[in-house]
Design a protein around this motif. Sequence first.
Motif, PDB file in Angstrom:
ATOM      1  N   VAL A 182       0.842  -1.198   0.000  1.00 12.57           N
ATOM      2  CA  VAL A 182       0.000   0.000   0.000  1.00 12.57           C
ATOM      3  C   VAL A 182       0.877   1.247   0.000  1.00 12.57           C
ATOM      4  N   ASP A 183       0.374   2.296  -0.626  1.00  7.92           N
ATOM      5  CA  ASP A 183       1.033   3.606  -0.629  1.00  7.92           C
ATOM      6  C   ASP A 183      -0.015   4.633  -0.216  1.00  7.92           C
ATOM      7  N   GLN A 184       0.230   5.316   0.901  1.00  6.70           N
ATOM      8  CA  GLN A 184      -0.688   6.361   1.363  1.00  6.70           C
ATOM      9  C   GLN A 184      -0.206   7.698   0.817  1.00  6.70           C
ATOM     10  N   ILE A 185      -1.032   8.327  -0.025  1.00  8.38           N
ATOM     11  CA  ILE A 185      -0.643   9.571  -0.676  1.00  8.38           C
ATOM     12  C   ILE A 185      -1.790  10.573  -0.601  1.00  8.38           C
ATOM     13  N   GLU A 186      -1.471  11.826  -0.831  1.00  8.37           N
ATOM     14  CA  GLU A 186      -2.498  12.862  -0.824  1.00  8.37           C
ATOM     15  C   GLU A 186      -3.325  12.788  -2.107  1.00  8.37           C
ATOM     16  N   VAL A 187      -4.629  12.585  -1.948  1.00 12.33           N
ATOM     17  CA  VAL A 187      -5.551  12.612  -3.075  1.00 12.33           C
ATOM     18  C   VAL A 187      -6.841  13.270  -2.610  1.00 12.33           C
ATOM     19  N   GLY A 188      -7.247  14.315  -3.302  1.00 13.57           N
ATOM     20  CA  GLY A 188      -8.518  14.980  -3.039  1.00 13.57           C
ATOM     21  C   GLY A 188      -9.113  15.419  -4.350  1.00 13.57           C
ATOM     22  N   PRO A 189     -10.308  15.997  -4.337  1.00 15.60           N
ATOM     23  CA  PRO A 189     -10.962  16.380  -5.594  1.00 15.60           C
ATOM     24  C   PRO A 189     -10.144  17.323  -6.466  1.00 15.60           C
ATOM     25  N   LEU A 190      -9.399  18.239  -5.843  1.00 16.70           N
ATOM     26  CA  LEU A 190      -8.627  19.212  -6.615  1.00 16.70           C
ATOM     27  C   LEU A 190      -7.176  18.802  -6.819  1.00 16.70           C
ATOM     28  N   ARG A 191      -6.694  17.845  -6.047  1.00 14.84           N
ATOM     29  CA  ARG A 191      -5.295  17.384  -6.134  1.00 14.84           C
ATOM     30  C   ARG A 191      -5.299  15.860  -6.272  1.00 14.84           C
ATOM     31  N   GLN A 192      -5.448  15.396  -7.497  1.00 12.82           N
ATOM     32  CA  GLN A 192      -5.640  13.968  -7.728  1.00 12.82           C
ATOM     33  C   GLN A 192      -4.376  13.224  -8.162  1.00 12.82           C
ATOM     34  N   SER A 193      -3.396  13.930  -8.699  1.00  9.40           N
ATOM     35  CA  SER A 193      -2.146  13.296  -9.146  1.00  9.40           C
ATOM     36  C   SER A 193      -2.413  11.998  -9.901  1.00  9.40           C
ATOM     37  N   PRO A 194      -3.167  12.045 -10.995  1.00  5.50           N
ATOM     38  CA  PRO A 194      -3.558  10.806 -11.684  1.00  5.50           C
ATOM     39  C   PRO A 194      -2.383   9.970 -12.181  1.00  5.50           C
ATOM     40  N   ALA A 195      -1.324  10.614 -12.681  1.00  9.63           N
ATOM     41  CA  ALA A 195      -0.179   9.837 -13.158  1.00  9.63           C
ATOM     42  C   ALA A 195       0.513   9.124 -11.996  1.00  9.63           C
ATOM     43  N   TRP A 196       0.583   9.797 -10.858  1.00  7.17           N
ATOM     44  CA  TRP A 196       1.164   9.197  -9.651  1.00  7.17           C
ATOM     45  C   TRP A 196       0.334   7.971  -9.253  1.00  7.17           C
ATOM     46  N   GLN A 197      -0.992   8.131  -9.209  1.00  6.78           N
ATOM     47  CA  GLN A 197      -1.851   7.008  -8.857  1.00  6.78           C
ATOM     48  C   GLN A 197      -1.674   5.844  -9.834  1.00  6.78           C
ATOM     49  N   ILE A 281     -16.303  14.591 -11.290  1.00  4.27           N
ATOM     50  CA  ILE A 281     -15.417  14.856 -10.143  1.00  4.27           C
ATOM     51  C   ILE A 281     -13.962  14.656 -10.554  1.00  4.27           C
ATOM     52  N   ASP A 282     -13.691  13.643 -11.377  1.00  6.79           N
ATOM     53  CA  ASP A 282     -12.340  13.473 -11.921  1.00  6.79           C
ATOM     54  C   ASP A 282     -11.861  14.752 -12.606  1.00  6.79           C
ATOM     55  N   ALA A 283     -12.772  15.407 -13.309  1.00  2.00           N
ATOM     56  CA  ALA A 283     -12.412  16.586 -14.099  1.00  2.00           C
ATOM     57  C   ALA A 283     -12.101  17.801 -13.231  1.00  2.00           C
ATOM     58  N   LEU A 284     -12.325  17.710 -11.914  1.00  2.00           N
ATOM     59  CA  LEU A 284     -12.016  18.831 -11.018  1.00  2.00           C
ATOM     60  C   LEU A 284     -10.518  18.964 -10.753  1.00  2.00           C
ATOM     61  N   ASP A 285      -9.741  17.957 -11.100  1.00  2.00           N
ATOM     62  CA  ASP A 285      -8.302  17.983 -10.813  1.00  2.00           C
ATOM     63  C   ASP A 285      -7.657  19.228 -11.404  1.00  2.00           C
ATOM     64  N   THR A 286      -6.910  19.947 -10.565  1.00  2.00           N
ATOM     65  CA  THR A 286      -6.242  21.177 -11.005  1.00  2.00           C
ATOM     66  C   THR A 286      -4.867  20.916 -11.590  1.00  2.00           C
ATOM     67  N   GLY A 287      -4.344  19.709 -11.392  1.00  2.00           N
ATOM     68  CA  GLY A 287      -3.000  19.408 -11.858  1.00  2.00           C
ATOM     69  C   GLY A 287      -1.912  19.897 -10.931  1.00  2.00           C
ATOM     70  N   GLU A 288      -2.287  20.424  -9.764  1.00  2.00           N
ATOM     71  CA  GLU A 288      -1.288  20.989  -8.847  1.00  2.00           C
ATOM     72  C   GLU A 288      -0.475  19.929  -8.124  1.00  2.00           C
ATOM     73  N   GLY A 289      -1.008  18.725  -7.973  1.00  2.57           N
ATOM     74  CA  GLY A 289      -0.269  17.699  -7.255  1.00  2.57           C
ATOM     75  C   GLY A 289      -0.296  17.934  -5.754  1.00  2.57           C
ATOM     76  N   PRO A 290       0.468  17.148  -5.003  1.00  3.07           N
ATOM     77  CA  PRO A 290       0.430  17.238  -3.541  1.00  3.07           C
ATOM     78  C   PRO A 290       0.985  18.569  -3.040  1.00  3.07           C
ATOM     79  N   ARG A 291       0.524  18.959  -1.845  1.00  3.30           N
ATOM     80  CA  ARG A 291       1.014  20.218  -1.262  1.00  3.30           C
ATOM     81  C   ARG A 291       2.496  20.121  -0.912  1.00  3.30           C
ATOM     82  N   ARG A 292       2.944  18.915  -0.538  1.00  5.16           N
ATOM     83  CA  ARG A 292       4.352  18.706  -0.191  1.00  5.16           C
ATOM     84  C   ARG A 292       4.872  17.539  -1.003  1.00  5.16           C
TER      85      ARG A 292
END
Length: 299
Positions: A182-197, A281-292
């Motif tokens: 398992v990998d615990q990562i930051e994922v929310g509606p605006l920060r989805q990091s799809p390539a990372w996932q 909801i997928d389309a809400l991703d801003t592309g910003e990625g994780p805060r840290r």
Amino acid sequence: MSTDSRHTAIPVDETPVPETLTLTGTGVDGVEMPRIGLGTWPLRGAEARDAVEQALRIGYRHVDTAQNYGNEDAVGEGIAAAIHAGVLDRDQLFVTTKVNREHHGDARTVRAAVECRLRVLGLEHVDLVLVHWPNPDQDRYLETAWSLSELAEDGRIRAWGVSNFTPAHLDRLAGAGLRAPVDQIEVGPLRQSPAWQEGVRAHGAAITAYSPLGRADQDLGALEPVAAAAARTGRTPAQVVLRWHLQSGRAAVPKSVDPARQAQNLDVFSFALTAEEMAAIDALDTGEGPRRHPDEFGH
């Protein structure tokens, strides 16, 4: 990346998604982790203890903490209170904690870290231990992952995993013959990091989303696709977002001390979003990625 590769949307008339994710990897074979857990950062002291005991009474069976949160003692007290009151038995509970960079290293170092976590939590075993950050500047995360996998094989912990590991970090583990469960990562509606996932899933690791509802000051109801789905289903915006996580194949660890909100966050298995709602909801991703980013931050 197409939306279809992120999740398999569940039609509204199908059976809700399973309530657990199966963790499988090096040294770990078929450990069931509840899909919704109680996040405890940044709770401390009595607030953390009471939030945990209350959540267990409501029906939570997964609690997420960490060495760096400074609340493992209070979390353990909340667990002990619930067990003493007959709310649940220890074997009905899944506890996740995480180790810091000062405990990265060989088997002896990591074993001592796990034993310290157990003492602070007041538990005889812990269900999941994560490498909290890779800390590539220190460059001991590979050795640490190996050490945790050996503890899992020995039965000292039920499962191990990583947190904030990018696909590149997982590539390195794989090159050494290690597969993280398992990998615990930051994922929310605006920060989805799809390539990372996508990269995490390519390595066969489950994903747990932290900060699953976004920032604390974020108004989920102001996000039109979320608000529309909430109106259709008669659910809260937070419930819609957590359901989106579930249907996307993730687990999530939302934090709340409010009993009504805790109950709502857990009640996300009895309804479903449509494929169109999921895509919106997928389309809400801003592309910003994780805060840290783990190449720049760690502890």
